[in-house]
Design an enzyme around this catalytic site. Structure first.
Site, PDB file in Angstrom:
ATOM      1  N   ASN A  23       0.839  -1.213   0.000  1.00  0.00           N
ATOM      2  CA  ASN A  23       0.000   0.000   0.000  1.00  0.00           C
ATOM      3  C   ASN A  23       0.866   1.253   0.000  1.00  0.00           C
ATOM      4  O   ASN A  23       0.549   2.241  -0.672  1.00  0.00           O
ATOM      5  CB  ASN A  23      -0.954  -0.004   1.200  1.00  0.00           C
ATOM      6  CG  ASN A  23      -2.200  -0.827   0.925  1.00  0.00           C
ATOM      7  OD1 ASN A  23      -3.039  -0.432   0.110  1.00  0.00           O
ATOM      8  ND2 ASN A  23      -2.305  -1.984   1.553  1.00  0.00           N
ATOM      9  N   ARG A  81       0.263  -2.520  21.519  1.00  0.00           N
ATOM     10  CA  ARG A  81       0.410  -1.070  21.733  1.00  0.00           C
ATOM     11  C   ARG A  81       1.863  -0.642  21.795  1.00  0.00           C
ATOM     12  O   ARG A  81       2.729  -1.424  22.172  1.00  0.00           O
ATOM     13  CB  ARG A  81      -0.303  -0.659  23.031  1.00  0.00           C
ATOM     14  CG  ARG A  81      -1.811  -0.743  22.888  1.00  0.00           C
ATOM     15  CD  ARG A  81      -2.532  -0.153  24.058  1.00  0.00           C
ATOM     16  NE  ARG A  81      -3.961  -0.304  23.860  1.00  0.00           N
ATOM     17  CZ  ARG A  81      -4.716   0.583  23.223  1.00  0.00           C
ATOM     18  NH1 ARG A  81      -4.174   1.701  22.756  1.00  0.00           N
ATOM     19  NH2 ARG A  81      -6.003   0.375  23.059  1.00  0.00           N
ATOM     20  N   ARG A 130      -0.058  -2.022  14.911  1.00  0.00           N
ATOM     21  CA  ARG A 130      -0.091  -1.560  16.306  1.00  0.00           C
ATOM     22  C   ARG A 130      -1.328  -0.698  16.510  1.00  0.00           C
ATOM     23  O   ARG A 130      -1.798  -0.053  15.573  1.00  0.00           O
ATOM     24  CB  ARG A 130       1.129  -0.702  16.626  1.00  0.00           C
ATOM     25  CG  ARG A 130       2.439  -1.401  16.432  1.00  0.00           C
ATOM     26  CD  ARG A 130       2.907  -2.041  17.711  1.00  0.00           C
ATOM     27  NE  ARG A 130       4.097  -2.831  17.492  1.00  0.00           N
ATOM     28  CZ  ARG A 130       4.754  -3.454  18.458  1.00  0.00           C
ATOM     29  NH1 ARG A 130       4.325  -3.366  19.704  1.00  0.00           N
ATOM     30  NH2 ARG A 130       5.823  -4.163  18.199  1.00  0.00           N
ATOM     31  N   ILE A 131      -1.823  -0.675  17.752  1.00  0.00           N
ATOM     32  CA  ILE A 131      -2.965   0.183  18.082  1.00  0.00           C
ATOM     33  C   ILE A 131      -2.413   1.508  18.598  1.00  0.00           C
ATOM     34  O   ILE A 131      -1.535   1.520  19.469  1.00  0.00           O
ATOM     35  CB  ILE A 131      -3.847  -0.491  19.158  1.00  0.00           C
ATOM     36  CG1 ILE A 131      -4.387  -1.819  18.608  1.00  0.00           C
ATOM     37  CG2 ILE A 131      -4.984   0.426  19.583  1.00  0.00           C
ATOM     38  CD1 ILE A 131      -5.067  -2.683  19.653  1.00  0.00           C
ATOM     39  N   LEU A 132      -2.898   2.605  18.039  1.00  0.00           N
ATOM     40  CA  LEU A 132      -2.367   3.920  18.418  1.00  0.00           C
ATOM     41  C   LEU A 132      -2.946   4.363  19.759  1.00  0.00           C
ATOM     42  O   LEU A 132      -4.115   4.150  20.048  1.00  0.00           O
ATOM     43  CB  LEU A 132      -2.701   4.968  17.357  1.00  0.00           C
ATOM     44  CG  LEU A 132      -2.207   4.676  15.934  1.00  0.00           C
ATOM     45  CD1 LEU A 132      -2.475   5.886  15.049  1.00  0.00           C
ATOM     46  CD2 LEU A 132      -0.735   4.301  15.905  1.00  0.00           C
ATOM     47  N   ASN A 146      -6.605   4.819   7.909  1.00  0.00           N
ATOM     48  CA  ASN A 146      -6.123   3.435   7.887  1.00  0.00           C
ATOM     49  C   ASN A 146      -6.792   2.686   6.742  1.00  0.00           C
ATOM     50  O   ASN A 146      -7.917   3.008   6.360  1.00  0.00           O
ATOM     51  CB  ASN A 146      -6.479   2.755   9.215  1.00  0.00           C
ATOM     52  CG  ASN A 146      -6.012   1.311   9.272  1.00  0.00           C
ATOM     53  OD1 ASN A 146      -4.879   0.997   8.893  1.00  0.00           O
ATOM     54  ND2 ASN A 146      -6.870   0.419   9.728  1.00  0.00           N
ATOM     55  N   HIS A 199      -8.013  -1.171   5.622  1.00  0.00           N
ATOM     56  CA  HIS A 199      -8.327  -2.461   6.255  1.00  0.00           C
ATOM     57  C   HIS A 199      -8.926  -3.409   5.216  1.00  0.00           C
ATOM     58  O   HIS A 199      -9.794  -2.997   4.438  1.00  0.00           O
ATOM     59  CB  HIS A 199      -9.302  -2.231   7.414  1.00  0.00           C
ATOM     60  CG  HIS A 199      -9.637  -3.487   8.150  1.00  0.00           C
ATOM     61  ND1 HIS A 199      -8.761  -4.063   9.058  1.00  0.00           N
ATOM     62  CD2 HIS A 199     -10.709  -4.313   8.089  1.00  0.00           C
ATOM     63  CE1 HIS A 199      -9.310  -5.174   9.525  1.00  0.00           C
ATOM     64  NE2 HIS A 199     -10.485  -5.346   8.957  1.00  0.00           N
ATOM     65  N   GLU A 240      -7.501  -2.299  -2.515  1.00  0.00           N
ATOM     66  CA  GLU A 240      -6.876  -1.462  -1.471  1.00  0.00           C
ATOM     67  C   GLU A 240      -6.002  -0.384  -2.104  1.00  0.00           C
ATOM     68  O   GLU A 240      -6.078   0.796  -1.753  1.00  0.00           O
ATOM     69  CB  GLU A 240      -5.994  -2.315  -0.545  1.00  0.00           C
ATOM     70  CG  GLU A 240      -6.762  -3.252   0.358  1.00  0.00           C
ATOM     71  CD  GLU A 240      -5.848  -3.950   1.364  1.00  0.00           C
ATOM     72  OE1 GLU A 240      -4.935  -3.305   1.902  1.00  0.00           O
ATOM     73  OE2 GLU A 240      -6.048  -5.146   1.615  1.00  0.00           O
TER      74      GLU A 240
HETATM   75  C1  GAR Z   1      -3.047  -4.894   3.905  1.00  0.00           C
HETATM   76  O1  GAR Z   1      -3.906  -5.883   3.417  1.00  0.00           O
HETATM   77  C2  GAR Z   1      -3.768  -4.011   4.901  1.00  0.00           C
HETATM   78  O2  GAR Z   1      -5.106  -3.764   4.557  1.00  0.00           O
HETATM   79  C3  GAR Z   1      -3.670  -4.840   6.148  1.00  0.00           C
HETATM   80  O3  GAR Z   1      -2.368  -5.354   6.130  1.00  0.00           O
HETATM   81  C4  GAR Z   1      -1.952  -5.508   4.782  1.00  0.00           C
HETATM   82  C5  GAR Z   1      -0.644  -4.789   4.609  1.00  0.00           C
HETATM   83  O4  GAR Z   1      -0.127  -5.008   3.353  1.00  0.00           O
HETATM   84  N1  GAR Z   1      -3.937  -4.060   7.322  1.00  0.00           N
HETATM   85  C6  GAR Z   1      -4.576  -4.513   8.377  1.00  0.00           C
HETATM   86  O5  GAR Z   1      -4.999  -5.653   8.466  1.00  0.00           O
HETATM   87  C7  GAR Z   1      -4.749  -3.502   9.494  1.00  0.00           C
HETATM   88  N2  GAR Z   1      -5.818  -3.896  10.357  1.00  0.00           N
HETATM   89  P1  GAR Z   1       0.997  -4.072   2.755  1.00  0.00           P
HETATM   90  O6  GAR Z   1       2.101  -4.008   3.810  1.00  0.00           O
HETATM   91  O7  GAR Z   1       1.453  -4.781   1.518  1.00  0.00           O
HETATM   92  O8  GAR Z   1       0.398  -2.726   2.483  1.00  0.00           O
END
Ligand code: GAR
Length: 216
Positions: free
Chosen positions: A16, A67, A95-97, A111, A113, A178
């Site tokens: 991402n 955290r 991590r949770i902010l 964020n 998700h 995403e």
């Molecule tokens: C992504 O699928 C993102 O949506 C998820 O982790 C992956 C990171 O991929 N995030 C979560 O699950 C947060 N709750 P990336 O490092 O290739 O962007």
């Protein structure tokens, strides 16, 4: 219109992050990625940032749980402030902010998700979606609040869950969306078009002035 500065927090492979770096470089978003910070020294995200010439920092989380310590959060705030970021984007930051970071960048942390929230918050959500038997899953970009994946929703995209999907196949299908909607959400923010009312984010039809995103 001036370009906004984005700070990205990432823990892992950084696809991402890469999508946002590419969108910025290709002029698809009015935003520059000013800094990347990771809680993992070996995160591929840091390598991707360095390769793209983006300032990249590891901040020791000083603990194993979800955290960060107050000290680590202070360090992250200092780095983001030094980089003068307008927006903080979490990109696979596991991590949770805490309240200090949330207050400091109030309504300026987003964020991504990999589910259609409020379904399947938390971890391993593609597996959970398959096990539940939903016919559609997807991706959500939302503002970050004190909960886990509970903040006001900015953009979503749905993908079908197909017969024979594995966690890997479904995750890959979601990931494509995403990358698309994260850039879209950053651009809406840069254009000052996001207005939060309660937990609803309205997308304004017109670009607002430079100060627009300060008046969310
Ligand atoms: C992504 O699928 C993102 O949506 C998820 O982790 C992956 C990171 O991929 N995030 C979560 O699950 C947060 N709750 P990336 O490092 O290739 O962007």
């Amino acid at each position: 219109m001036r370009r906004i500065k984005v700070g990205i927090l990432a823990s892992g492979r950084g696809s991402n992050l890469q999508a946002l770096i590419t969108a910025s470089r290709d002029g698809k978003i009015d935003a520059d990625i000013a800094i990347v910070i990771s809680d993992r020294a070996d995160a591929v995200a840091l390598e991707r940032a360095r390769e793209a010439g983006v300032d990249a920092h590891y901040v020791d989380p000083h603990r194993k749980g979800p955290r960060l310590t107050e000290g680590s959060e202070s360090e992250i705030i200092r780095l983001l402030d030094e980089a003068e970021v307008d927006l903080v984007a979490l990109a696979g930051f596991m991590r949770i902010l805490g309240p200090r970071l949330l207050r400091h960048f109030s309504r300026r942390i987003i964020n991504i998700h990999p589910s259609l929230l409020p379904s399947f918050p938390g971890l391993h959500v593609q597996k959970k979606a398959l096990e539940y038997g939903v016919k559609y899953s997807g991706a959500t970009v939302h503002f970050v609040d004190e909960g886990v994946d509970t903040g006001p929703i900015i953009v979503q995209a749905a993908v079908p869950v197909l017969e024979g999907d594995t966690v890997e196949i479904l995750s890959e299908r979601i990931l494509g969306e995403e990358h698309r909607i994260y850039a879209e959400a950053v651009q809406l923010f840069a254009e000052g078009r996001l207005k939060i009312e309660g937990r609803v984010v309205h997308i304004l039809p017109e670009r607002r002035s430079d100060a627009g995103f300060d008046q969310l």
